[in-house]
Scaffold this motif. Structure first.
Motif, PDB file in Angstrom:
ATOM      1  N   VAL A  97       0.847  -1.187   0.000  1.00 23.09           N
ATOM      2  CA  VAL A  97       0.000   0.000   0.000  1.00 23.09           C
ATOM      3  C   VAL A  97       0.891   1.248   0.000  1.00 23.09           C
ATOM      4  O   VAL A  97       1.798   1.387   0.823  1.00 23.09           O
ATOM      5  CB  VAL A  97      -0.931  -0.001   1.230  1.00 23.09           C
ATOM      6  N   PRO A 148       1.589   5.270  -2.555  1.00 17.73           N
ATOM      7  CA  PRO A 148       1.199   6.079  -3.722  1.00 17.73           C
ATOM      8  C   PRO A 148       1.398   5.371  -5.056  1.00 17.73           C
ATOM      9  O   PRO A 148       0.664   5.630  -6.001  1.00 17.73           O
ATOM     10  CB  PRO A 148       2.100   7.312  -3.613  1.00 17.73           C
ATOM     11  N   ARG A 149       2.385   4.458  -5.150  1.00 19.52           N
ATOM     12  CA  ARG A 149       2.636   3.800  -6.437  1.00 19.52           C
ATOM     13  C   ARG A 149       1.434   2.999  -6.917  1.00 19.52           C
ATOM     14  O   ARG A 149       1.170   2.925  -8.116  1.00 19.52           O
ATOM     15  CB  ARG A 149       3.851   2.875  -6.334  1.00 19.52           C
ATOM     16  N   GLU A 180      -1.935   3.275  -5.857  1.00 16.94           N
ATOM     17  CA  GLU A 180      -3.174   3.821  -5.318  1.00 16.94           C
ATOM     18  C   GLU A 180      -4.396   3.258  -6.034  1.00 16.94           C
ATOM     19  O   GLU A 180      -5.380   2.854  -5.397  1.00 16.94           O
ATOM     20  CB  GLU A 180      -3.167   5.344  -5.421  1.00 16.94           C
ATOM     21  N   THR A 181      -4.366   3.210  -7.360  1.00 16.36           N
ATOM     22  CA  THR A 181      -5.521   2.712  -8.121  1.00 16.36           C
ATOM     23  C   THR A 181      -5.784   1.246  -7.818  1.00 16.36           C
ATOM     24  O   THR A 181      -6.941   0.832  -7.608  1.00 16.36           O
ATOM     25  CB  THR A 181      -5.287   2.901  -9.631  1.00 16.36           C
ATOM     26  N   VAL A 193      -4.879  -0.488  -5.154  1.00 17.81           N
ATOM     27  CA  VAL A 193      -5.349  -0.663  -3.777  1.00 17.81           C
ATOM     28  C   VAL A 193      -6.837  -0.345  -3.675  1.00 17.81           C
ATOM     29  O   VAL A 193      -7.600  -1.061  -3.014  1.00 17.81           O
ATOM     30  CB  VAL A 193      -4.522   0.203  -2.805  1.00 17.81           C
ATOM     31  N   ASP A 194      -7.274   0.719  -4.352  1.00 14.93           N
ATOM     32  CA  ASP A 194      -8.702   1.045  -4.357  1.00 14.93           C
ATOM     33  C   ASP A 194      -9.521  -0.121  -4.903  1.00 14.93           C
ATOM     34  O   ASP A 194     -10.574  -0.481  -4.351  1.00 14.93           O
ATOM     35  CB  ASP A 194      -8.962   2.290  -5.204  1.00 14.93           C
ATOM     36  N   HIS A 216       8.485   6.446  -5.029  1.00 21.00           N
ATOM     37  CA  HIS A 216       7.107   6.789  -4.687  1.00 21.00           C
ATOM     38  C   HIS A 216       6.996   7.022  -3.177  1.00 21.00           C
ATOM     39  O   HIS A 216       6.394   6.223  -2.457  1.00 21.00           O
ATOM     40  CB  HIS A 216       6.158   5.678  -5.128  1.00 21.00           C
ATOM     41  N   LEU A 243       5.891   8.197   0.466  1.00 24.78           N
ATOM     42  CA  LEU A 243       4.688   8.544   1.207  1.00 24.78           C
ATOM     43  C   LEU A 243       4.992   9.815   1.991  1.00 24.78           C
ATOM     44  O   LEU A 243       5.853   9.812   2.875  1.00 24.78           O
ATOM     45  CB  LEU A 243       4.310   7.398   2.151  1.00 24.78           C
ATOM     46  N   PHE A 298      -2.544  11.091  -0.667  1.00 24.15           N
ATOM     47  CA  PHE A 298      -2.554   9.681  -0.293  1.00 24.15           C
ATOM     48  C   PHE A 298      -2.398   9.522   1.213  1.00 24.15           C
ATOM     49  O   PHE A 298      -3.006   8.626   1.816  1.00 24.15           O
ATOM     50  CB  PHE A 298      -1.462   8.892  -1.008  1.00 24.15           C
ATOM     51  N   ARG A 318      -5.702   9.803   2.707  1.00 18.71           N
ATOM     52  CA  ARG A 318      -6.500   8.595   2.500  1.00 18.71           C
ATOM     53  C   ARG A 318      -6.067   7.502   3.474  1.00 18.71           C
ATOM     54  O   ARG A 318      -6.913   6.771   4.016  1.00 18.71           O
ATOM     55  CB  ARG A 318      -6.331   8.102   1.065  1.00 18.71           C
ATOM     56  N   LEU A 319      -4.766   7.401   3.710  1.00 16.25           N
ATOM     57  CA  LEU A 319      -4.275   6.391   4.647  1.00 16.25           C
ATOM     58  C   LEU A 319      -4.803   6.671   6.051  1.00 16.25           C
ATOM     59  O   LEU A 319      -5.234   5.749   6.759  1.00 16.25           O
ATOM     60  CB  LEU A 319      -2.750   6.395   4.637  1.00 16.25           C
TER      61      LEU A 319
END
Length: 254
Positions: free
Chosen positions: A13, A15-16, A18-19, A21-22, A49, A51, A57, A60-61
């Motif tokens: 998990v 930023p690399r 993100e899509t 993980v969603d 990438h 954090l 991001f 979001r975390l």
């Protein structure tokens, strides 16, 4: 009768991915409530990438943590830059991961520093204690295991067990049900294993399932994840990793 537990984790998990993980959160939350999920957070995936506190991001975390998601430190770079000398280490580095066994060859001081830095960053962003530490690819060298004993984490895991680094106590045993997406052969073998393991683990006190960002790009793997979760849910209830700790010990007090 002791409740049989299902522990579900989303790896890598950051930023690399993100899509991806969603997509995985949406996919698995049909079977397991979000508040029972564990997320394994990489602070700076492959050094490209990072954090960053205050970033979208990071927000979001923190939101996931506020919803009850358990956050684990998952290495620092998730990349193995070590030169391996022993035959066993060379085999693991070559065959058990694609250059991502970061903690397999690290010396003690470097391993301890990366553990401490990862924990500090994740806790600063989330506002909550991390639940534990999991090395990338579940691979630990002897110096990393020694560092883990000193780092103060309440929980750790590898392919075959969950344990308390503070006490050395094994808290759960059994193989992780997981999938590999980096080649057709690995996809095929992981699909076969995911079909076999749920019935074999039906009476295990704890079953662990782990998903990775690469799974989100392979429809057959996503279907297999659905199938495995559906079958395990027949005998095991979703739980949190820190439910394994006696009297809900504080996850990671320094």
């Amino acid at each position: 009768m002791t409740m049989r537990r299902l522990l579900l984790s989303i790896h890598d998990v950051g930023p690399r991915f993100e899509t991806e993980v969603d997509r995985l959160v949406d996919h698995v939350s049909r079977h397991v409530p979000v508040q029972h999920l564990a997320m394994l957070v990489v602070p700076n995936h492959w050094g490209d990438h990072p954090l960053v506190a205050g970033s979208p991001f990071a927000s979001r975390l923190r939101g996931w943590a506020d919803r009850g998601v358990s956050l684990f430190a998952h290495g620092w770079y998730h990349r193995d830059d070590s030169r391996h000398t022993g035959a066993a280490s060379r085999f693991k580095a070559r065959h058990m991961t694609a250059g991502e066994g970061e903690f397999l060859g690290l010396n003690h001081a470097t391993a301890l520093q990366r553990m401490a830095d990862g924990r500090a960053l994740i806790e600063d962003i989330s506002g909550r204690p991390v639940s534990g530490f999991v090395a990338p690819a579940w691979l630990y060298g002897a110096p990393a295991l020694m560092a883990l004993e000193q780092a103060g984490f309440a929980l750790a895991e590898d392919h075959m067990k969950v344990w308390s680094p503070r006490t050395g106590t094994t808290l759960a045993r059994g193989p992780v049900i997981t999938w590999a997406s980096r080649s057709r052969a690995r996809i095929a073998s992981s699909l076969a294993i995911a079909q076999i393991l749920p019935p074999l683990l039906r009476f295990a006190p704890v079953v662990r399932i782990a998903v990775h960002p690469g799974d989100a790009h392979v429809p057959s793997l996503m279907l297999s994840i659905d199938d495995a979760l559906r079958r395990v849910r027949r005998s095991h209830a979703p739980a949190r990793y820190d439910d394994l700790l006696p009297a809900r010990t504080t996850p990671c007090a320094s």
